[in-house]
Design an enzyme around this catalytic site. Sequence first.
Site, mmCIF file in Angstrom:
data_model
loop_
_atom_site.group_PDB
_atom_site.id
_atom_site.type_symbol
_atom_site.label_atom_id
_atom_site.label_comp_id
_atom_site.label_asym_id
_atom_site.label_seq_id
_atom_site.Cartn_x
_atom_site.Cartn_y
_atom_site.Cartn_z
ATOM 1 N N ARG A 12 0.545 -1.142 0.110
ATOM 2 C CA ARG A 12 -0.091 -0.230 -0.005
ATOM 3 C C ARG A 12 0.885 0.848 -0.466
ATOM 4 O O ARG A 12 0.355 2.106 0.007
ATOM 5 C CB ARG A 12 -1.045 -0.239 0.949
ATOM 6 N N VAL B 117 -10.400 2.165 -2.879
ATOM 7 C CA VAL B 117 -9.512 0.723 -3.200
ATOM 8 C C VAL B 117 -8.748 1.050 -1.982
ATOM 9 O O VAL B 117 -8.143 1.445 -0.768
ATOM 10 C CB VAL B 117 -9.298 -0.224 -4.431
ATOM 11 N N GLU B 118 -8.457 -0.826 -1.571
ATOM 12 C CA GLU B 118 -6.800 -0.691 -0.225
ATOM 13 C C GLU B 118 -7.226 -0.297 0.820
ATOM 14 O O GLU B 118 -6.414 0.567 0.630
ATOM 15 C CB GLU B 118 -5.835 -0.299 -0.967
ATOM 16 N N GLY B 119 -8.619 -0.180 1.195
ATOM 17 C CA GLY B 119 -9.103 0.595 1.749
ATOM 18 C C GLY B 119 -9.505 1.704 1.853
ATOM 19 O O GLY B 119 -9.054 2.877 1.686
ATOM 20 N N LYS C 280 -1.319 6.608 1.554
ATOM 21 C CA LYS C 280 -2.633 6.339 0.380
ATOM 22 C C LYS C 280 -3.432 7.112 0.507
ATOM 23 O O LYS C 280 -4.012 7.134 -0.427
ATOM 24 C CB LYS C 280 -2.654 4.833 1.793
#
Length: 815
Positions: free
Chosen positions: A374, A496-498, A452
């Site tokens: 991430r 996405v990705e959290g 992120k």
Amino acid sequence: MTFILFVVAIAGLLIVMRRESGAKAAIGVMAGVGFVSLIFASGWLAFVLLVGAALTAVCGLTELRRSWLTPRVFAMFKEVAPKVSDTEKVALDAGTVGWDGELFTGQPDWHNLLINRNTGLTEEEQAFVDNQCVKAASMCNAWDIAVERADLPPELWEFLKKEKFFGMIIPKEYGGLEFSAKAQSAVLQRLAGNEALMVTVGVPNSLGPGELLLKYGTEEQKKHYLPRLADGREIPCFGLTGPRAGSDATALPDTGIVCKGQFNGEEVVGLRLNFEKRWITLAPLATVVGLAFRMFDPDGLLGEEKDLGITCALIPRDTEGMELGRRHCPIGTPFMNGPIKGKDVFIPMDYLIGGQEMAGEGWRMLVECLSVGRCITLPSGAAGAAAYSVGTAGGFTRIRRQFNSPIADMEGVQEPLARIAAQTYIAQAAVNQTANMIDKGEKPAVPSAILKYHLTEMQRNILTDAMDVHGGKSVTLGPRNYLGIGYSGAAVPITVEGANIMTRSLMIFGQGAIRCHPYVLRELAAKDSDDINAFDDAFFSHAGLIFGNAARALTQAFGVGKADVPFDCAASRYAQGVARFSAAFGLCADAAMTTLGSQLKMRELISARLGDMLANLYLASMVLKNWHECQPVTGEREVMQYSLAMLLYRTENALDEFLQNLPNRPVAWALRALTMPLGRRWDKPHDDTTRALARAISTDTPIRHKLTASIWSTESEGPAENPVATYNALLRDYDKAEVLYRKATKAYAKGELPMEALHPEERFEAALKAEIFSEEEAEFMRKYEADVLEMLSVDDFPFDAFAQNKETVINHNAA
């Protein structure tokens, strides 16, 4: 005399507190000044100081406090300390603590940040970025990929496989490229001009089967899959999220039941899987599927444990019962993304990543891999998109003329241009320096959440600013539009990705408060092990930290005792600001945890603002490190200072909002008196700097070239046109063109050119005829203006071009 001794006592205590010298030093100051006061000055001052020394001795000296105070505090702590679940413990144990931990101390040691210098890429890595990446970028056009074919061109797919783009993280012994984290980031930044291309390359090298196999796979699994993943014979995807389990991956409803079944004609112990996954990148064409599910053993075939927990498996595409191939349509760019379903899918235990002994270890595997992946994929894409916006927005606003002047000279346009430049500089510093940390052995869990969230938000803001300054050019889609598709897809990395809302509200500070704090994790461990002596050491060291941060925050807010920082005069003021706010942040973090206790988990707005403080301090630190290590070019000092001023302004704003909303108002008032006794001190960057940045990225300058060096900025080597290269060429000739523009405009205003010569091309020809232009000047402007007009133009299409069902098209002009 009394007043002088009072000041001496306060100054001495502040010095002791700032240095966290301990109870004995504080007792010495109070007792010494108290006895002097008793002899030469006020008895009341002496009484207060001597009583203070006695109380400090009773509460601060180890042997005394352990006899009466520590047991009481330990009992209270057990009652109010938040309970950490097993899944939270795994997340807290994942990764490492580095500079993020220093920011919690209130006195960050800059040596620990600067010791690992970023030495850049190897010759092999740089050659790949300069050659293979440029070739790949030149083979795709956003409109062609997003609209015409909804896929990468076949020749590009073959090129990506042949050149091992999918094997960047795979060691050479297994046929991969074995690139550093810095090189992976550089590749993705170079490809970020096209989101579909960046995502297609980034995902297999991030959280997925390749990384999981490398870290946890059996040797047999590695030998079979890694070479095939490296050269593209296998295309992987990883199924984690589903209809009811998005950001909360621990709530997976997908199951794997241990049972016996047939595999290759034999009865073996395996798993019966039932699952439904959505939003899985590369799923429509994947040949091998990584899958996360909850594993159960109701019949005890493996042992007594019935619920083994989250587990990861690797399943070939043609496994009976598994369905994939359908597609989702991601907003903006329809990169390969789709659902995966499976009903009563039987797999042998050998399909578990790492084999049967890794059953139930899936959550640990995922969070450990995510802490690294991430940090790289989405943040690098954001940094690349930002640099692309510098190249296009800066170029467009210089050649786009209104009111006989480039719009880049209009202050309303200069403001977003300056924001684009500064946020690009921040994003590049953050991804490059954090990737360097990874290459030095760190696994930055909290920084991965910071990058992120903040870099993908910067990407969205930058693209919005770039769209705004382009106006009608960017809102009309077509092959000539180099921004619109990327802008509409900016929501994808946000989600996405959290999801970013969750990342900001729960993860950055929620995870960092326990993980990065010097003492909280030790206090919780002492509670769990019922070790009162370990608790005493941690708790009273923690108390010393609180007093130390209070003293540092107060004195530095008044400009006294500024931190000693190893930066030049251009950056030292900002580094001292980071140190000051580090102390304020540490004090506020402890106040929030103390006053809210376990409720802090649910007070997401409070947690988010503390997370904003931590994140902006981290990003500012990365900018400072980048400045310290780089060879600055002309104009870079202004970009650096604008960036740091903006980050520290945001830090102070988050502090102010935290103090306004902390529920315990007396504590909030006390914190404000300590951390902001003179009110707000940091302003937004000055207008002069804004104007300088806007001109720097809209003209042919060293800083423009440095900010765009990470992306494809050369002439096209394939079928796709490169707008950044075109703008660079126009800006190189801009000074000459501007003189001629003004000459023609002045002649027209004087009546030396025909009044009907309204188009630039008409004026150039008339100027040649009137001998105002030479033949060489006229020819130069013909070509220059033709290139300008092409960059300003937008596409149009046949009336029925956008209707998928042509039979539904209405002929509005029918008789």
